[in-house]
Design an enzyme around this catalytic site. Structure first.
Site, short mmCIF file in Angstrom:
data_model
loop_
_atom_site.label_atom_id
_atom_site.label_comp_id
_atom_site.label_asym_id
_atom_site.label_seq_id
_atom_site.Cartn_x
_atom_site.Cartn_y
_atom_site.Cartn_z
N HIS A 54 -0.38 -3.30 -10.13
CA HIS A 54 -0.06 -4.33 -9.14
C HIS A 54 -1.27 -5.23 -8.95
O HIS A 54 -2.36 -4.94 -9.46
CB HIS A 54 0.38 -3.73 -7.80
CG HIS A 54 -0.56 -2.70 -7.25
ND1 HIS A 54 -1.83 -3.01 -6.84
CD2 HIS A 54 -0.41 -1.37 -7.05
CE1 HIS A 54 -2.41 -1.91 -6.41
NE2 HIS A 54 -1.58 -0.89 -6.53
P1 TYD Z 1 0.28 2.37 -3.95
O1 TYD Z 1 -0.81 1.45 -3.52
O2 TYD Z 1 1.58 1.76 -4.35
O3 TYD Z 1 -0.23 3.31 -5.13
P2 TYD Z 1 -0.78 2.80 -6.55
O4 TYD Z 1 -2.23 2.52 -6.36
O5 TYD Z 1 -0.54 3.89 -7.53
O6 TYD Z 1 0.00 1.56 -6.87
O7 TYD Z 1 0.53 3.43 -2.79
C1 TYD Z 1 1.47 4.48 -2.94
C2 TYD Z 1 2.09 4.76 -1.59
O8 TYD Z 1 1.11 5.18 -0.66
C3 TYD Z 1 2.78 3.55 -1.01
O9 TYD Z 1 4.13 3.86 -0.76
C4 TYD Z 1 2.13 3.29 0.33
C5 TYD Z 1 1.20 4.44 0.57
N1 TYD Z 1 -0.15 3.99 0.98
C6 TYD Z 1 -0.47 3.96 2.32
O10 TYD Z 1 0.35 4.28 3.20
N2 TYD Z 1 -1.72 3.57 2.69
C7 TYD Z 1 -2.65 3.22 1.76
O11 TYD Z 1 -3.81 2.87 2.13
C8 TYD Z 1 -2.29 3.21 0.37
C9 TYD Z 1 -3.28 2.80 -0.70
C10 TYD Z 1 -1.04 3.62 0.03
#
Ligand code: TYD
Length: 137
Positions: A54
């Site tokens: 992303h």
């Molecule tokens: P996401 O940022 O989508 O993970 P990746 O880095 O693999 O793309 O985060 C995964 C899930 O965790 C998302 O549903 C939201 C949650 N999340 C939080 O609640 N707080 C945070 O600070 C982060 C980074 C993620």
């Protein structure tokens, strides 16, 4: 046309060598070029998994391989660059509007990310075509 990837930087952190064990620290706006509001960790990643495909509209981040190793693959819509992180005393500064994924995690790796903003799903761009459209105006 300026290349967003040119603003990406590997940044060395202070390292206090000590026979009792080494110490590294990071202060907001001093060692990294933004104020951090949040930290989060990625760990227990099964072999072959990819995290974080992303971009962020506004958020900047600093990524550290606290333990083990992984690759950070960055893409500004024109070009891709890969950075391998494998030490706790440096990290990768990634400004906003760069598509990034974390790949090739070693066993027991621990990724720590310092982020310039609190979690906000509205700041994510999760569709690569949307990202390209925004980049290309
Ligand atoms: P996401 O940022 O989508 O993970 P990746 O880095 O693999 O793309 O985060 C995964 C899930 O965790 C998302 O549903 C939201 C949650 N999340 C939080 O609640 N707080 C945070 O600070 C982060 C980074 C993620």
């Amino acid at each position: 046309m300026s290349n967003l990837l040119d603003n990406v930087r590997l940044i060395d952190l202070p390292k206090i060598l000590d026979e009792r064990g080494n110490l590294t620290f990071v202060e907001s706006e001093k060692h990294i070029p933004f104020k951090f509001e949040r930290t989060y960790m990625i760990y227990d990643v099964p072999g072959g998994e990819i995290r974080g495909g992303h971009a962020y509209k506004e958020l900047s981040e600093f990524i550290i391989a606290v333990s083990g190793s992984f690759d950070v693959v960055l893409d500004d819509g024109q070009e891709k660059r890969t950075y391998s992180l494998n030490r706790s005393y440096y990290g990768l500064y990634v400004p906003k509007m760069i598509w990034r994924s974390l790949e090739n995690f070693s066993t027991n790796s621990l990724c720590m990310i310092l982020a310039s903003q609190k979690y906000d799903e509205a700041d994510y761009i999760r569709d690569y075509q949307d990202f390209k459209n925004i980049i290309n105006g």
